[in-house]
Design an enzyme around this catalytic site. Structure first.
Site, PDB file in Angstrom:
ATOM      1  N   LYS B  78       0.851  -1.182   0.000  1.00  0.00           N
ATOM      2  CA  LYS B  78       0.000   0.000   0.000  1.00  0.00           C
ATOM      3  C   LYS B  78       0.891   1.237   0.000  1.00  0.00           C
ATOM      4  O   LYS B  78       1.918   1.257   0.694  1.00  0.00           O
ATOM      5  CB  LYS B  78      -0.903  -0.018   1.243  1.00  0.00           C
ATOM      6  CG  LYS B  78      -1.914   1.123   1.300  1.00  0.00           C
ATOM      7  CD  LYS B  78      -2.841   1.002   2.513  1.00  0.00           C
ATOM      8  CE  LYS B  78      -3.881   2.101   2.582  1.00  0.00           C
ATOM      9  NZ  LYS B  78      -4.791   1.990   3.735  1.00  0.00           N
ATOM     10  N   SER B 153      -9.921   2.321   2.920  1.00  0.00           N
ATOM     11  CA  SER B 153      -8.974   3.034   2.098  1.00  0.00           C
ATOM     12  C   SER B 153      -8.003   2.143   1.324  1.00  0.00           C
ATOM     13  O   SER B 153      -7.409   2.597   0.351  1.00  0.00           O
ATOM     14  CB  SER B 153      -8.160   3.992   2.958  1.00  0.00           C
ATOM     15  OG  SER B 153      -7.298   3.298   3.843  1.00  0.00           O
ATOM     16  N   SER B 177     -10.219  -0.055   7.075  1.00  0.00           N
ATOM     17  CA  SER B 177      -9.590   0.097   5.757  1.00  0.00           C
ATOM     18  C   SER B 177      -8.931  -1.146   5.183  1.00  0.00           C
ATOM     19  O   SER B 177      -8.534  -1.145   4.014  1.00  0.00           O
ATOM     20  CB  SER B 177      -8.567   1.228   5.793  1.00  0.00           C
ATOM     21  OG  SER B 177      -9.213   2.471   5.748  1.00  0.00           O
TER      22      SER B 177
END
Lengths: 96, 486
Positions: B78, B153, B177
């Protein structure tokens, strides 16, 4: 809970955010909605409750010995800076 | 053989038997990324050269007999994790030009384990969002339906795993998330206990809630990768110094007699649609596996979303003060003075959701409002945590849905922050209490995947993983791949 335009301006100033004239009413509206939404917390009885700042009480927030643990890497770090001279970060003149 | 359909354990075994090399495996994923990423927009940065160099090193380690369980396995990071010498954007214009000067601990540990870095995945800006639509780099699309969001997210990490553009990806979870996007794309995702995985080099959003974890097709894959990233790190002052269990070895722990609590508050409202039917079927499956299901109550849990939307913005407004246009990140053109530099750099560098949260935080922390909002929310946080503690005195794990609905249309909720915030109604509680939690796929509502959530007591990752593995041993939802990516 409803925030006025001037309250939003003052919050934006506190947060050092430039918000355009056009955006002010949009933020006034959405911030007011958020504050109204979190208003429901006031219904909870917290009279004898300690505030919780951290999920693992007593497990963490260690201190370390005050010893040098980092080497000087300023050149690498300052490669990301918008403006640097002689290893100093440059900003607009503050003191005339 | 389709390399992208193999589990991590199968990939590792095949690499060890030299059925294919890590370079071949890596090239296979890079080729898939080249053809599918333009439509999905799931990677912000693709690190092809680095990946092939990592793969060559892995092949040498395998040849030399020094390989570990993850040597040569590709992984996507990420874009919230700092990667030395590689752009790290956090999904923000603010960091569009930021080349990290160091590695996050998670990145360092996965490199030390011999994994191959494929690239950096798209995400909501500074991890603030539940649909991946707040990214400066544009939304990620859901591999099951390109008109739908992948959740957020960690939407990019979710999409790359679902479309098999990486075998595994890292994620972070502040209010859901990892779990919510895992549910919306039909994969497994684990958010460990707060303090289990180092936050060093993971760009901070809300420091008392943020935790790194793993997103992969199965619990078995998650166990292998969690092993590599978990454990004490002196560079994170909230990292917990406790031994890390052997997650993979404990995967087959018996389910018989396991007490699973049905969280009353999660089932009593808004769960009458297909998601409710599917989650209830999971309860039956666990009963059939020999678990004992009992109803438990966490009466303050319905207050978790408002609690979170005071605590998280407060911490975010403090954390994001570091982006000042001076030391790194975006700087405006021709500032008149220092105040103008701060305000315009931040005004231009941050997107509207991030600015909204910073201002919410600045307000609830400001003089005259601190007690009414911030202190009050911290007290309610205590109540919610105490509820969970009482629940775990009766049961081993808790179960509930991950998300109130499957993936929604792009653009459907962007104009209404409260509706967007309510996506995390089932996931936020675990963050407030610092508990480990996991989402695994449990079926389909039409063509869209649905997830079920398991929540454990502090440091109960092993139990979570073994319970998830038991379910996945008798179901195959976690093996389903969207038709376009088979």
């Amino acid at each position: 809970m409803s925030l006025t335009r001037s309250q939003v301006e003052s919050i934006a100033h506190l947060a050092r955010l430039d918000i355009s004239e056009a955006e002010l009413p949009v933020y006034a509206d959405s911030l007011s909605k958020i504050l109204s939404f979190v208003e429901q917390l006031s219904a909870a009885d917290t009279s004898s409750v300690e505030p919780m700042a951290h999920p693992l009480d007593g497990e963490s927030q260690r201190l370390r010995a005050d010893e040098v643990s980092e080497t000087d890497r300023h050149e690498k770090y300052q490669a990301n800076a918008p403006s640097v001279t002689d290893a100093l970060y440059l900003v607009p003149r503050v003191i005339e | 053989m389709s390399l992208h359909t193999l589990s991590v354990a199968e990939l590792s075994a095949s690499l060890g038997r030299r059925e294919f090399s890590s370079v071949e495996l890596t090239q296979h994923f890079l080729d898939r990324i080249s053809s599918s990423n333009p439509a999905l927009n799931a990677y912000i940065t693709i690190t092809a050269e680095r990946a092939l160099a990592d793969a060559r090193a892995a092949d040498q380690a395998i040849a030399a007999g020094t390989a570990g369980a993850l040597t040569g396995i590709p992984v996507a990071q990420k874009d919230i994790f700092c990667t030395d010498g590689i752009r790290t954007t956090c999904g923000s214009r603010m960091l569009d030009n930021f080349i990290s000067p160091y590695d996050a601990t998670v990145v360092e540990r996965l490199a030390a384990a011999g994994t191959v870095l494929l690239g950096k995945t798209n995400m909501d800006e500074f991890a603030m969002g539940s649909s991946n639509e707040t990214s400066w780099y544009g939304p990620v699309r859901n591999p099951w339906d390109l008109a739908k969001v992948p959740g957020g997210s960690s939407g990019g990490s979710a999409a790359v795993v679902a479309a098999r553009l990486a075998p595994v990806a890292t994620g972070t979870d502040t209010g859901g998330s990892i779990r919510q996007p895992a549910a919306l794309v039909g994969i497994s995702g684990i958010k460990p206990t707060y303090g289990r995985v180092s936050r060093y080099g993971m760009i901070a959003f809300a420091s008392s809630l943020d935790q790194a974890g793993i997103m992969a097709p199965s619990a078995e894959d998650c166990a292998l990768f969690l092993q590599a990233i978990a454990g004490f790190d002196p560079r994170d002052s909230t990292s917990v110094d406790r031994p890390v269990p052997r997650y993979s070895a404990e995967l087959n722990s018996p389910i018989k007699g396991l007490r699973i609590g049905i969280l009353k508050e999660f089932f009593e409202r808004g769960l009458d649609g297909p998601t409710g039917v599917l989650v209830n079927a999971v309860l039956d499956q666990y009963r059939a596996l020999g678990a004992e299901l009992v109803e438990v109550s966490c009466p303050n849990l319905p207050l978790s979303v408002p609690t979170y939307y005071v605590v998280a913005p407060a911490e975010c407004s403090s954390n994001l003060s570091r982006f000042d246009g001076v030391r790194f990140g975006h700087r405006c053109e021709n500032p008149r003075d220092l105040m103008d530099l701060y305000k315009r750099s931040r005004g231009e560098g941050f997107g509207s959701e991030v600015k909204r949260r910073i201002m919410t935080g600045a307000y609830v922390l400001s003089a005259g409002y601190y007690d009414a909002y911030y202190l009050k929310a911290q007290k309610v946080r205590s109540l919610i945590t105490a509820d969970f503690k009482a629940a775990f005195s009766q049961v081993d794990l808790l179960i509930g849905p991950t998300s109130p609905s499957p993936a929604f249309d792009l653009g459907a909720k962007v104009d209404d922050p409260i509706t967007m915030y309510l996506n995390d109604i089932y996931t936020i509680g675990a963050n407030l209490a610092g508990l480990p939690a996991m989402s695994i796929p449990c079926g389909f509502d039409g063509h869209l995947p649905v997830g079920v959530q398991l929540i454990g007591p502090h440091f109960g990752e092993s139990r979570l993983l073994s319970a998830a593995h038991a379910y996945q041993s008798v179901t195959d939802f976690h093996r389903r791949i969207p038709a376009a990516y088979v």
